[in-house]
Scaffold this motif. Sequence first.
Motif, mmCIF file in Angstrom:
data_model
loop_
_atom_site.group_PDB
_atom_site.id
_atom_site.type_symbol
_atom_site.label_atom_id
_atom_site.label_comp_id
_atom_site.label_asym_id
_atom_site.label_seq_id
_atom_site.Cartn_x
_atom_site.Cartn_y
_atom_site.Cartn_z
ATOM 1 N N SER A 29 58.396 -3.486 21.709
ATOM 2 C CA SER A 29 57.252 -3.597 22.619
ATOM 3 C C SER A 29 57.625 -4.414 23.845
ATOM 4 O O SER A 29 58.605 -5.164 23.848
ATOM 5 C CB SER A 29 56.062 -4.244 21.900
ATOM 6 O OG SER A 29 56.390 -5.574 21.513
ATOM 7 N N ARG A 51 52.565 -3.285 25.418
ATOM 8 C CA ARG A 51 52.817 -1.839 25.400
ATOM 9 C C ARG A 51 53.914 -1.546 24.397
ATOM 10 O O ARG A 51 55.012 -2.094 24.468
ATOM 11 C CB ARG A 51 53.233 -1.334 26.783
ATOM 12 C CG ARG A 51 53.403 0.193 26.835
ATOM 13 C CD ARG A 51 53.639 0.667 28.256
ATOM 14 N NE ARG A 51 54.928 0.249 28.752
ATOM 15 C CZ ARG A 51 56.075 0.930 28.556
ATOM 16 N NH1 ARG A 51 56.060 2.043 27.840
ATOM 17 N NH2 ARG A 51 57.211 0.495 29.057
ATOM 18 N N TYR A 65 51.756 0.168 16.767
ATOM 19 C CA TYR A 65 50.569 0.174 17.623
ATOM 20 C C TYR A 65 49.307 0.346 16.803
ATOM 21 O O TYR A 65 48.334 -0.414 16.974
ATOM 22 C CB TYR A 65 50.680 1.299 18.659
ATOM 23 C CG TYR A 65 49.378 1.550 19.390
ATOM 24 C CD1 TYR A 65 48.935 0.674 20.375
ATOM 25 C CD2 TYR A 65 48.582 2.664 19.080
ATOM 26 C CE1 TYR A 65 47.740 0.899 21.045
ATOM 27 C CE2 TYR A 65 47.395 2.898 19.747
ATOM 28 C CZ TYR A 65 46.971 2.011 20.725
ATOM 29 O OH TYR A 65 45.782 2.230 21.368
ATOM 30 N N THR A 66 49.275 1.322 15.906
ATOM 31 C CA THR A 66 48.075 1.555 15.095
ATOM 32 C C THR A 66 47.781 0.360 14.205
ATOM 33 O O THR A 66 46.630 -0.073 14.081
ATOM 34 C CB THR A 66 48.256 2.818 14.235
ATOM 35 O OG1 THR A 66 48.459 3.935 15.101
ATOM 36 C CG2 THR A 66 47.036 3.064 13.363
ATOM 37 N N ARG A 69 46.363 -2.505 16.417
ATOM 38 C CA ARG A 69 45.005 -2.238 16.924
ATOM 39 C C ARG A 69 43.972 -2.385 15.812
ATOM 40 O O ARG A 69 42.912 -2.991 16.021
ATOM 41 C CB ARG A 69 44.943 -0.838 17.539
ATOM 42 C CG ARG A 69 43.574 -0.493 18.106
ATOM 43 C CD ARG A 69 43.598 0.755 18.961
ATOM 44 N NE ARG A 69 44.216 1.882 18.301
ATOM 45 C CZ ARG A 69 43.622 2.612 17.348
ATOM 46 N NH1 ARG A 69 42.403 2.308 16.934
ATOM 47 N NH2 ARG A 69 44.245 3.633 16.805
ATOM 48 N N SER A 84 42.136 -0.720 24.774
ATOM 49 C CA SER A 84 43.299 -0.056 24.188
ATOM 50 C C SER A 84 43.394 1.351 24.760
ATOM 51 O O SER A 84 42.399 1.943 25.184
ATOM 52 C CB SER A 84 43.195 -0.012 22.658
ATOM 53 O OG SER A 84 42.070 0.755 22.243
ATOM 54 N N ASP A 86 45.364 4.793 23.549
ATOM 55 C CA ASP A 86 46.200 5.410 22.524
ATOM 56 C C ASP A 86 47.364 6.225 23.094
ATOM 57 O O ASP A 86 48.485 6.136 22.583
ATOM 58 C CB ASP A 86 45.354 6.283 21.594
ATOM 59 C CG ASP A 86 44.387 5.477 20.747
ATOM 60 O OD1 ASP A 86 44.507 4.229 20.740
ATOM 61 O OD2 ASP A 86 43.522 6.080 20.086
ATOM 62 N N ARG A 89 49.937 3.877 24.038
ATOM 63 C CA ARG A 89 50.096 2.837 23.012
ATOM 64 C C ARG A 89 50.124 1.442 23.648
ATOM 65 O O ARG A 89 51.054 0.671 23.477
ATOM 66 C CB ARG A 89 51.359 3.095 22.179
ATOM 67 C CG ARG A 89 51.250 4.344 21.334
ATOM 68 C CD ARG A 89 52.374 4.471 20.346
ATOM 69 N NE ARG A 89 53.620 4.847 20.986
ATOM 70 C CZ ARG A 89 54.716 5.203 20.337
ATOM 71 N NH1 ARG A 89 54.727 5.191 19.016
ATOM 72 N NH2 ARG A 89 55.798 5.543 20.991
#
Length: 379
Positions: A29, A51, A65-66, A69, A84, A86, A89
């Motif tokens: 990231s 990011r 990422y998922t 979040r 956010s 998607d 990401r």
Amino acid sequence: MIGPGADPPWLPSDARLGDGVDLGGSTRSQVRRHQVLEAPPSWGSSVVVKRFLPQPDGHRAAMGYTRERVGLTHLPGTPRLLASHDPSRTLVLEDLGADSPTLADVLLAERATPGASGRDTSAAAYWQAIEWAGALGRTVRSPAGMPDAARAELADAAAEDRRVRQDYPRTGLSRLREVAGVRHAGAATAEILDAVERLERDTARHVLGPGDTCPDNALLTPAGVRFVDLEGAGVRHVAYEAAYAAEPFSTCWCVLTPPVGLTGAMLTAFTAGAGEHLPGLADDPDWPAQVRVAVAAWVLSGTLWLLDGAVADRAMAPAGRRGPQFRALLLSRWRWVVHECAEELPDVAAACDEALRWALRAWRDGSPLELPPYPAFAD
């Protein structure tokens, strides 16, 4: 300047940000702090933008990422999720500021010796570690409280986590057999997989937790401990989270020897905090054994991650930071299992004892094999 109608697409239409300052990030990231030029009042004067970078299919970090979040949305004690996006990401997070130290900063700081100020520094570090453990216990949540959509989003991560909770200890023992000739590896594999499966079946104690709760991911703010970097958030038995207090710090680089009594106090604080969501946890006679099983699973998993570095006699800490040698950390972990797990996991303890005796012979001419104390508590 980043503003409406301009790239990147993750910025809401009513927000403008300054160009930003790089906060480091990783191979997974990019993290930057941006001054807020125009945005809803809840954003404050600055925000952090994280990011996530593309990862190969099947790579565990591809779910980062998922995981983060969902964790930020449902776990207290974390930065507020402000926005956010998607497709890219990208997460926009509350900025917790640059002034609050991490727990790693406190534990790795030299004592202000001599005199009373040194004792005060040591005591402060001791109680901050206990507060971290209590805050971690209070952070975990029953996944039953999540919306169906969030549970569905974590389905792939949950399946992945179940697989690695078995694959990593198994492969760690396989590596010990290959590298150190550990004869108990086969029996230990059957034993730890059976114990892990018992934790998997104890679904009443499965929780949503932040995952990688290392001291460098815990900010000690005036409002209390705040957990950052939730790329490992997921649903697992609460004992895996408790292991970070008991061991301590199961997957961390900033592991040195804590003072006598600290990890016991940390586990007590974690249990009390988690007991707010899991009534009866502190009074259950099976709970300490569940934590020991989780620690043993982390140690065998860590053997997989650390053994090559130990054979090469490398140091773990990032550049400019104090930390252990791979060898000293592994020996400390194996000793923990030998001393604490002989009753419920005798074959695992025997395998770790074999590994320990092999390492003391094979590595006697390298770096020191004793894990030094945390500077905050050193005499």
